[in-house]
Design a protein around this motif. Structure first.
Motif, PDB file in Angstrom:
ATOM      1  N   GLU A  20       0.827  -1.205   0.000  1.00 15.47           N
ATOM      2  CA  GLU A  20       0.000   0.000   0.000  1.00 15.47           C
ATOM      3  C   GLU A  20       0.860   1.253   0.000  1.00 15.47           C
ATOM      4  O   GLU A  20       0.594   2.205  -0.729  1.00 15.47           O
ATOM      5  CB  GLU A  20      -0.925   0.013   1.227  1.00 15.47           C
ATOM      6  N   PHE A  21       1.910   1.262   0.796  1.00 15.62           N
ATOM      7  CA  PHE A  21       2.810   2.410   0.856  1.00 15.62           C
ATOM      8  C   PHE A  21       3.490   2.644  -0.489  1.00 15.62           C
ATOM      9  O   PHE A  21       3.582   3.779  -0.959  1.00 15.62           O
ATOM     10  CB  PHE A  21       3.853   2.193   1.954  1.00 15.62           C
ATOM     11  N   MET A  22       3.933   1.578  -1.137  1.00 15.80           N
ATOM     12  CA  MET A  22       4.584   1.713  -2.437  1.00 15.80           C
ATOM     13  C   MET A  22       3.608   2.211  -3.494  1.00 15.80           C
ATOM     14  O   MET A  22       3.979   3.003  -4.364  1.00 15.80           O
ATOM     15  CB  MET A  22       5.207   0.384  -2.860  1.00 15.80           C
ATOM     16  N   ALA A  23       2.354   1.792  -3.432  1.00 19.87           N
ATOM     17  CA  ALA A  23       1.344   2.264  -4.383  1.00 19.87           C
ATOM     18  C   ALA A  23       1.081   3.751  -4.205  1.00 19.87           C
ATOM     19  O   ALA A  23       0.967   4.495  -5.190  1.00 19.87           O
ATOM     20  CB  ALA A  23       0.049   1.467  -4.205  1.00 19.87           C
ATOM     21  N   VAL A  24       1.023   4.201  -2.959  1.00 23.06           N
ATOM     22  CA  VAL A  24       0.816   5.629  -2.694  1.00 23.06           C
ATOM     23  C   VAL A  24       2.015   6.431  -3.180  1.00 23.06           C
ATOM     24  O   VAL A  24       1.863   7.475  -3.828  1.00 23.06           O
ATOM     25  CB  VAL A  24       0.555   5.876  -1.188  1.00 23.06           C
ATOM     26  N   MET A  25       3.217   5.954  -2.904  1.00 24.06           N
ATOM     27  CA  MET A  25       4.424   6.656  -3.335  1.00 24.06           C
ATOM     28  C   MET A  25       4.510   6.726  -4.859  1.00 24.06           C
ATOM     29  O   MET A  25       4.861   7.755  -5.425  1.00 24.06           O
ATOM     30  CB  MET A  25       5.677   5.968  -2.784  1.00 24.06           C
ATOM     31  N   VAL A  28       1.942   9.363  -6.032  1.00 25.55           N
ATOM     32  CA  VAL A  28       2.406  10.717  -5.765  1.00 25.55           C
ATOM     33  C   VAL A  28       3.529  11.092  -6.727  1.00 25.55           C
ATOM     34  O   VAL A  28       3.545  12.201  -7.272  1.00 25.55           O
ATOM     35  CB  VAL A  28       2.865  10.845  -4.297  1.00 25.55           C
ATOM     36  N   LEU A  29       4.443  10.185  -6.957  1.00 21.34           N
ATOM     37  CA  LEU A  29       5.535  10.448  -7.896  1.00 21.34           C
ATOM     38  C   LEU A  29       4.997  10.722  -9.293  1.00 21.34           C
ATOM     39  O   LEU A  29       5.438  11.653  -9.968  1.00 21.34           O
ATOM     40  CB  LEU A  29       6.495   9.259  -7.920  1.00 21.34           C
ATOM     41  N   PHE A  30       4.027   9.944  -9.730  1.00 22.09           N
ATOM     42  CA  PHE A  30       3.420  10.153 -11.038  1.00 22.09           C
ATOM     43  C   PHE A  30       2.737  11.519 -11.105  1.00 22.09           C
ATOM     44  O   PHE A  30       2.881  12.239 -12.085  1.00 22.09           O
ATOM     45  CB  PHE A  30       2.411   9.054 -11.341  1.00 22.09           C
ATOM     46  N   LEU A  31       1.992  11.868 -10.070  1.00 19.71           N
ATOM     47  CA  LEU A  31       1.302  13.156 -10.060  1.00 19.71           C
ATOM     48  C   LEU A  31       2.281  14.328 -10.109  1.00 19.71           C
ATOM     49  O   LEU A  31       2.042  15.316 -10.801  1.00 19.71           O
ATOM     50  CB  LEU A  31       0.415  13.273  -8.821  1.00 19.71           C
TER      51      LEU A  31
END
Length: 40
Positions: A20-25, A28-31
């Motif tokens: 979950e943490f990696m998906a959020v990161m 955010v990186l993509f955004l």
């Protein structure tokens, strides 16, 4: 897949948190990197 092998049963539960943490990161990186291209 790596955490359950290293930490036995606890690794199964921690792998969910890490995923979950990696998906959020990643999101955010993509955004941040595509902000100028998509004008937001």
């Amino acid at each position: 897949m790596l955490l359950p092998l290293l930490w036995d049963i606890d690794g199964v539960w921690l792998s969910i948190i890490v995923a979950e943490f990696m998906a959020v990161m990643f999101s955010v990186l993509f955004l941040i990197t595509k902000r100028k291209r998509y004008h937001y």
